[in-house]
Scaffold this motif. Structure first.
Motif, PDB file in Angstrom:
ATOM      1  N   UNK A 151       0.844  -1.185   0.000  1.00 16.20           N
ATOM      2  CA  UNK A 151       0.000   0.000   0.000  1.00 16.20           C
ATOM      3  C   UNK A 151       0.886   1.245   0.000  1.00 16.20           C
ATOM      4  N   UNK A 152       0.403   2.284  -0.642  1.00 14.09           N
ATOM      5  CA  UNK A 152       1.132   3.538  -0.706  1.00 14.09           C
ATOM      6  C   UNK A 152       0.550   4.522   0.303  1.00 14.09           C
ATOM      7  N   UNK A 153       1.428   5.242   0.977  1.00 13.16           N
ATOM      8  CA  UNK A 153       1.001   6.285   1.915  1.00 13.16           C
ATOM      9  C   UNK A 153       0.967   7.599   1.146  1.00 13.16           C
ATOM     10  N   UNK A 154      -0.200   8.203   1.086  1.00 14.71           N
ATOM     11  CA  UNK A 154      -0.362   9.477   0.387  1.00 14.71           C
ATOM     12  C   UNK A 154      -0.112  10.669   1.306  1.00 14.71           C
ATOM     13  N   UNK A 155      -0.396  10.510   2.587  1.00 13.73           N
ATOM     14  CA  UNK A 155      -0.239  11.617   3.529  1.00 13.73           C
ATOM     15  C   UNK A 155      -0.076  11.048   4.933  1.00 13.73           C
ATOM     16  N   UNK A 156       0.676  11.769   5.758  1.00  8.65           N
ATOM     17  CA  UNK A 156       0.803  11.398   7.169  1.00  8.65           C
ATOM     18  C   UNK A 156       0.872  12.674   8.005  1.00  8.65           C
ATOM     19  N   UNK A 157       0.218  12.639   9.141  1.00  9.88           N
ATOM     20  CA  UNK A 157       0.216  13.755  10.077  1.00  9.88           C
ATOM     21  C   UNK A 157       0.355  13.163  11.475  1.00  9.88           C
TER      22      UNK A 157
END
Length: 88
Positions: free
Chosen positions: A38-44
Motif C-alpha cells: 500500500x502507498x502512503x499518500x499523507x501522514x500527520x
C-alpha cells in the motif's frame, strides 16, 4: 463509504494509529504499510502527552480486504495501542 464488487484501482482511506512515542515508531508503521503493498499518500503526527502519539495516515488500498489486512498488520505491532479507520 461502500465498496462496489467489480471496481479496480486504488482508493484513499484514512487510518488513525494511536501509538507509544519511541524512536522508530513512524518508520515501523510506515514500513508495515509498505510491506502490505500500500502507498502512503499523507501522514500527520500529533503528540499527545510526550509518551503517546496519534499518527494519521491516508493510505491507498485496493479493496476492503486489502484494508483489513493492513489494519490487522498494524494492530500486531508492539508500539500500536489501537487503530481506527476515519470516515471521510
Amino acid at each position: 463509504m461502500q465498496w462496489e464488487k467489480d471496481v479496480s484501482g486504488e482508493f484513499p482511506v484514512d487510518v488513525r494509529v494511536f501509538a507509544i512515542s519511541q524512536r522508530g515508531t513512524l518508520a515501523t508503521v510506515a514500513a508495515a504499510i509498505a510491506d502490505m503493498d500500500a502507498n502512503i499518500e499523507n501522514v500527520d503526527i500529533e503528540e499527545r502527552d510526550g509518551l503517546h502519539s496519534t499518527e494519521n495516515f491516508t493510505v491507498m488500498v485496493k479493496d476492503r480486504k486489502h484494508l483489513a489486512r493492513i489494519m490487522r498488520r498494524l494492530r500486531s505491532l508492539e508500539m500500536v495501542e489501537r487503530i481506527q479507520r476515519v470516515k471521510r
